[in-house]
Design a protein around this motif. Structure first.
Motif, PDB file in Angstrom:
ATOM      1  N   PHE A   1     -97.989 -93.258 -21.131  1.00  0.00           N
ATOM      2  CA  PHE A   1     -96.696 -92.961 -21.733  1.00  0.00           C
ATOM      3  C   PHE A   1     -96.932 -92.686 -23.215  1.00  0.00           C
ATOM      4  CE2 PHE A   1     -95.218 -94.626 -17.875  1.00  0.00           C
ATOM      5  CZ  PHE A   1     -93.851 -94.438 -17.757  1.00  0.00           C
ATOM      6  N   LEU A   2     -96.559 -91.500 -23.642  1.00  0.00           N
ATOM      7  CA  LEU A   2     -96.644 -91.122 -25.051  1.00  0.00           C
ATOM      8  C   LEU A   2     -95.208 -91.126 -25.572  1.00  0.00           C
ATOM      9  CD1 LEU A   2     -99.101 -88.129 -24.574  1.00  0.00           C
ATOM     10  CD2 LEU A   2     -99.647 -90.385 -25.473  1.00  0.00           C
ATOM     11  N   LYS A   3     -94.818 -92.218 -26.190  1.00  0.00           N
ATOM     12  CA  LYS A   3     -93.438 -92.380 -26.643  1.00  0.00           C
ATOM     13  C   LYS A   3     -93.288 -91.811 -28.052  1.00  0.00           C
ATOM     14  CE  LYS A   3     -92.339 -96.318 -23.787  1.00  0.00           C
ATOM     15  NZ  LYS A   3     -91.702 -97.642 -23.767  1.00  0.00           N
ATOM     16  N   HIS A   4     -92.398 -90.825 -28.175  1.00  0.00           N
ATOM     17  CA  HIS A   4     -92.176 -90.182 -29.468  1.00  0.00           C
ATOM     18  C   HIS A   4     -91.657 -91.163 -30.506  1.00  0.00           C
ATOM     19  CE1 HIS A   4     -91.403 -86.396 -26.966  1.00  0.00           C
ATOM     20  NE2 HIS A   4     -92.521 -86.174 -27.629  1.00  0.00           N
ATOM     21  N   ASP A   5     -92.041 -90.926 -31.747  1.00  0.00           N
ATOM     22  CA  ASP A   5     -91.439 -91.625 -32.882  1.00  0.00           C
ATOM     23  C   ASP A   5     -90.134 -90.897 -33.183  1.00  0.00           C
ATOM     24  OD1 ASP A   5     -90.570 -92.584 -35.320  1.00  0.00           O
ATOM     25  OD2 ASP A   5     -92.493 -92.305 -36.344  1.00  0.00           O
ATOM     26  N   GLN A   6     -89.020 -91.420 -32.679  1.00  0.00           N
ATOM     27  CA  GLN A   6     -87.735 -90.729 -32.778  1.00  0.00           C
ATOM     28  C   GLN A   6     -87.125 -90.780 -34.176  1.00  0.00           C
ATOM     29  OE1 GLN A   6     -85.191 -92.018 -29.576  1.00  0.00           O
ATOM     30  NE2 GLN A   6     -86.589 -91.245 -28.025  1.00  0.00           N
ATOM     31  N   SER A   7     -87.774 -91.444 -35.110  1.00  0.00           N
ATOM     32  CA  SER A   7     -87.267 -91.467 -36.480  1.00  0.00           C
ATOM     33  C   SER A   7     -87.712 -90.227 -37.260  1.00  0.00           C
ATOM     34  CB  SER A   7     -87.732 -92.732 -37.206  1.00  0.00           C
ATOM     35  OG  SER A   7     -89.133 -92.684 -37.440  1.00  0.00           O
ATOM     36  N   ARG A   8     -88.570 -89.400 -36.632  1.00  0.00           N
ATOM     37  CA  ARG A   8     -89.089 -88.204 -37.297  1.00  0.00           C
ATOM     38  C   ARG A   8     -88.823 -86.973 -36.445  1.00  0.00           C
ATOM     39  NH1 ARG A   8     -94.995 -89.965 -37.488  1.00  0.00           N
ATOM     40  NH2 ARG A   8     -95.341 -87.894 -38.324  1.00  0.00           N
ATOM     41  N   PRO A   9     -88.621 -85.809 -37.085  1.00  0.00           N
ATOM     42  CA  PRO A   9     -88.370 -84.590 -36.308  1.00  0.00           C
ATOM     43  C   PRO A   9     -89.622 -84.128 -35.552  1.00  0.00           C
ATOM     44  CG  PRO A   9     -88.383 -84.112 -38.667  1.00  0.00           C
ATOM     45  CD  PRO A   9     -88.527 -85.597 -38.523  1.00  0.00           C
ATOM     46  N   LEU A  10     -89.377 -83.414 -34.465  1.00  0.00           N
ATOM     47  CA  LEU A  10     -90.465 -82.948 -33.611  1.00  0.00           C
ATOM     48  C   LEU A  10     -91.473 -82.101 -34.372  1.00  0.00           C
ATOM     49  CD1 LEU A  10     -91.654 -82.841 -30.774  1.00  0.00           C
ATOM     50  CD2 LEU A  10     -90.175 -80.882 -30.298  1.00  0.00           C
ATOM     51  N   SER A  11     -91.015 -81.257 -35.285  1.00  0.00           N
ATOM     52  CA  SER A  11     -91.944 -80.411 -36.043  1.00  0.00           C
ATOM     53  C   SER A  11     -92.934 -81.258 -36.847  1.00  0.00           C
ATOM     54  CB  SER A  11     -91.184 -79.469 -36.979  1.00  0.00           C
ATOM     55  OG  SER A  11     -90.385 -80.222 -37.876  1.00  0.00           O
ATOM     56  N   GLU A  12     -92.464 -82.371 -37.367  1.00  0.00           N
ATOM     57  CA  GLU A  12     -93.328 -83.287 -38.127  1.00  0.00           C
ATOM     58  C   GLU A  12     -94.351 -83.958 -37.209  1.00  0.00           C
ATOM     59  OE1 GLU A  12     -92.235 -87.182 -40.484  1.00  0.00           O
ATOM     60  OE2 GLU A  12     -91.037 -85.494 -41.237  1.00  0.00           O
ATOM     61  N   LEU A  13     -93.896 -84.370 -36.029  1.00  0.00           N
ATOM     62  CA  LEU A  13     -94.793 -84.997 -35.064  1.00  0.00           C
ATOM     63  C   LEU A  13     -95.873 -84.014 -34.612  1.00  0.00           C
ATOM     64  CD1 LEU A  13     -92.185 -86.888 -32.850  1.00  0.00           C
ATOM     65  CD2 LEU A  13     -93.604 -87.832 -34.677  1.00  0.00           C
ATOM     66  N   ASN A  14     -95.464 -82.775 -34.314  1.00  0.00           N
ATOM     67  CA  ASN A  14     -96.432 -81.765 -33.878  1.00  0.00           C
ATOM     68  C   ASN A  14     -97.445 -81.449 -34.971  1.00  0.00           C
ATOM     69  OD1 ASN A  14     -95.503 -81.487 -31.256  1.00  0.00           O
ATOM     70  ND2 ASN A  14     -94.024 -79.909 -31.807  1.00  0.00           N
ATOM     71  N   ALA A  15     -96.994 -81.411 -36.223  1.00  0.00           N
ATOM     72  CA  ALA A  15     -97.912 -81.162 -37.346  1.00  0.00           C
ATOM     73  C   ALA A  15     -98.926 -82.300 -37.463  1.00  0.00           C
ATOM     74  CB  ALA A  15     -97.126 -80.998 -38.647  1.00  0.00           C
TER      75      ALA A  15
END
Length: 127
Positions: A35-49
């Motif tokens: 399970f790769l749980k997103h850090d929902q406090s940050r936008p997806l573009s930031e996570l992908n970067a």
């Protein structure tokens, strides 16, 4: 089990060499659901970067590891199921530790293939 899998990367295990690239067989294969749980406090573009900077997609999946499924689960993140020889579990764990942490919180669930046994028990019960 998630706690046990996360302790594999203890201090003593860090210096152990990676296992040779073995292929999964009936007697050594495990399934690993991650399970790769997103850090929902940050936008997806930031996570992908961040994943790109850390080299996640260059390192994962490693050669010779079968990706059984890779799904986006809305509200959670991604769920990946791998088939691999047990001897490569540490290698896969280290890839997540070094390239995915920060963008994702991870949970690991090692399992084994029970399909043939379960279906055989079902067929036997019908006789």
């Amino acid at each position: 089990m998630a706690c046990a899998a996360s302790t594999i990367s203890g201090v003593g295990a860090q210096s152990a060499p990676d296992a040779p690239a073995a292929a999964p067989t009936a007697d050594n294969a495990v399934l690993l659901t991650v399970f790769l749980k997103h850090d929902q406090s940050r936008p997806l573009s930031e996570l992908n970067a961040q994943l790109e900077r850390q080299g996640f997609y260059k390192a994962f999946p490693p050669a010779g590891i079968e990706v059984v499924s890779w799904n986006v689960v809305m509200g959670i993140g991604q769920v990946v199921t791998l088939r691999l020889p047990a001897s490569r579990l540490r290698e896969v764990n280290r890839i997540f530790e070094t390239t995915a942490w920060g963008a994702y919180r991870t949970e690991f669930y090692p399992t084994y293939d029970y399909k043939a046994i379960g279906l055989a028990n079902h067929d036997k019960a019908l006789q």
